[in-house]
Design a protein around this motif. Structure first.
Motif, mmCIF file in Angstrom:
data_model
loop_
_atom_site.group_PDB
_atom_site.id
_atom_site.type_symbol
_atom_site.label_atom_id
_atom_site.label_comp_id
_atom_site.label_asym_id
_atom_site.label_seq_id
_atom_site.Cartn_x
_atom_site.Cartn_y
_atom_site.Cartn_z
ATOM 1 N N ARG A 59 0.843 -1.185 0.000
ATOM 2 C CA ARG A 59 0.000 0.000 0.000
ATOM 3 C C ARG A 59 0.882 1.239 0.000
ATOM 4 N NH1 ARG A 59 -0.660 2.462 5.082
ATOM 5 N NH2 ARG A 59 0.212 1.308 6.858
ATOM 6 N N ASP A 98 1.796 -4.235 3.248
ATOM 7 C CA ASP A 98 0.625 -4.053 4.105
ATOM 8 C C ASP A 98 0.618 -5.128 5.188
ATOM 9 O OD1 ASP A 98 -1.777 -3.561 5.280
ATOM 10 O OD2 ASP A 98 -3.011 -4.100 3.544
ATOM 11 N N ARG A 151 -5.256 0.559 1.813
ATOM 12 C CA ARG A 151 -5.079 -0.846 1.462
ATOM 13 C C ARG A 151 -4.361 -0.945 0.112
ATOM 14 N NH1 ARG A 151 -8.474 -4.467 4.240
ATOM 15 N NH2 ARG A 151 -10.091 -3.516 5.540
#
Length: 476
Positions: free
Chosen positions: A61, A77, A116
């Motif tokens: 991300r 992430d 995200r």
């Protein structure tokens, strides 16, 4: 940890609630080629899970530099959740094209969550004839020539029997997210580095930097550099002005203020129907495809009592090609006049061919062969990239985007299911107009995908029908 490029940072900053940076594709699947006769969510997720390691960006991300003193960075992430990114949706029983198009339009309208990884994929069940579909969308920052190839090639196969999965050397473990002071130090270092290595662009603006007025001689250096740069580009201005004047885009309903809402439509025309028309007129399949788009737009503009008296101007994106089959070496943007003002379809085809002649090199009545899913993925990625590059640079104004991407002449597969058709689902921006028309050559068909601002073009389905009808006008 890698920093985004200057172009990506520029377009990220330009993204607005009415113009998200989503690009994607709709793939219609025929599960008859699978061992079970179906594509399930479990099967699709297992495929994605097994190949995630091939595309590291899918588990990364963006993270901002504190105070925005530098461009964002890609980081792993730590909370990556495949179930969030790969989902399943069902249409009403025997769902038709309209229901599927409405579903895709609604999902495509929503911006991706920047906290995200910037992608989502939806397995859609309930299509007519027992078929399924996959709609996948990614943010344009994931689509560069390298990662774009990896992204599609990771899920596409050249045969129904998928190859043995590659086993990663080690289990994926997310790297630790850097601290805020660490990010700040990295951001400042990269910003200073760009200033040092880009003096032709930065020195003319030296006196505008905070505190620069206190540095002796900064104004003199800035003014001298500004004069040199101005003299260097002055010779280019007459040519650029002439180009913009000759391709002045008329005002149409396609170029109003955008809203956050999108409409989408898709269709297919067999190349076996197009190639005889191209041969009869001594033109290329590319020429016929763009002429069909011009005819469809003419009918739509007449429906809305908005047909201008001069041609539309389209930014046509097509792979740069030589004598060999196309490769992922680049995308060229052509500003092409679409002769919607002409009543005769044969004249429209002749004018389109003339406009494209200096740019598109191809044998009459042929489509460039693309041998496998990897090259197809590369061309798709580069076309997406080219659209957003054009949205961020100065140039002639235009009414809409048209993309022409050749694809495989034989089918590709996902999780054993044959991909029956592939339809681009691209983007519209305030600069590029409220309509984006994508043409993909795939497995004996010319596939069409149209994305539009819903308030500007609420009747996309009419455009799809008009596009198919346009071939009949030429075939007589």
């Amino acid at each position: 940890m890698q920093q985004v490029t200057s172009l990506d940072a520029q377009v990220l900053n330009a993204e607005t609630p009415t113009a998200p940076g989503n690009v994607g594709a709709l793939l219609i699947l025929d599960p008859a080629t699978t061992s079970s006769g179906a594509v399930t969510l479990e099967l699709f997720r297992d495929l994605c899970q097994a190949r995630l390691h091939q595309v590291p960006r899918l588990r990364q991300r963006l993270i901002d530099v504190p105070l925005h003193l530098g461009q964002p960075y890609w980081v792993d992430d730590p909370h990556f959740d495949l179930e969030y990114h790969v989902r399943e949706i069902g249409l009403p029983a025997a769902g038709g094209e309209h229901q599927l198009a409405e579903l895709v339009a609604g999902i495509h309208s929503r911006p991706l969550d920047r906290v995200r990884p910037l992608w989502e994929a939806y397995l859609v069940q309930g299509l007519a004839r027992g078929r399924a579909a996959i709609y996948a969308k990614v943010h344009h920052v994931l689509i560069d020539p390298e990662s774009g190839v990896e992204l599609l090639a990771a899920i596409l196969d050249d045969a129904a029997e998928p190859p043995e999965p590659e086993v990663p050397e080690s289990e994926w473990r997310p790297a630790s997210v850097p601290s805020q002071p660490g990010l700040l130090a990295r951001g400042l270092t990269s910003t200073v580095g760009r200033l040092v290595t880009s003096p032709p662009r930065t020195v003319p603006h030296l006196s505008n930097l905070p505190g620069a007025s206190r540095i002796p001689g900064s104004r003199v250096v800035s003014d001298i550099a500004d004069t040199v740069v101005s003299l260097a580009v002055r010779r280019l201005r007459p040519r650029r002005a002439a180009l913009e004047q000759s391709q002045l885009a008329p005002r149409t309903p396609l170029n109003g203020a955008l809203t956050p809402h999108r409409s989408f439509g898709y269709g297919s025309v067999p190349l076996a129907d197009i190639e005889p028309v191209a041969t009869a007129y001594g033109q290329t399949v590319y020429d016929v495809g763009v002429a069909m788009a011009a005819s469809a737009l003419r009918r739509w503009l007449l429906d809305h009592d908005a047909l201008p008296q001069r041609p539309l101007v389209a930014a046509v994106l097509t792979p740069a090609r030589g004598d060999e089959a196309p490769t992922a070496t680049g995308i060229r943007t052509l500003f092409v006049q679409l002769p919607t003002h002409l009543t005769d379809p044969e004249q429209r085809l002749a004018e389109v061919a003339k406009s494209l002649a200096d740019h598109v090199e191809s044998s009459p009545a042929t489509t460039p062969p693309v041998s496998d899913a990897t090259i197809f993925a590369a061309l798709w990625a580069l076309t997406c990239r080219g659209q957003f590059q054009q949205a961020t640079v100065a140039g002639p104004a235009f009414n809409l985007f048209v993309s022409l991407v050749p694809g495989p002449r034989s089918p590709v597969y996902i999780a054993g299911a044959r991909v029956a058709s592939v339809h681009p689902v691209s983007a519209v921006t305030d600069r590029t107009g409220g309509l984006n028309l994508g043409l993909f050559g795939y497995d004996g068909s010319l596939e069409l995908g149209v994305v539009a601002c819903r308030e500007l073009v609420p009747d996309v389905a009419n455009l799809i029908g008009y596009f198919a009808d346009a071939l009949g006008e030429l075939a007589g």
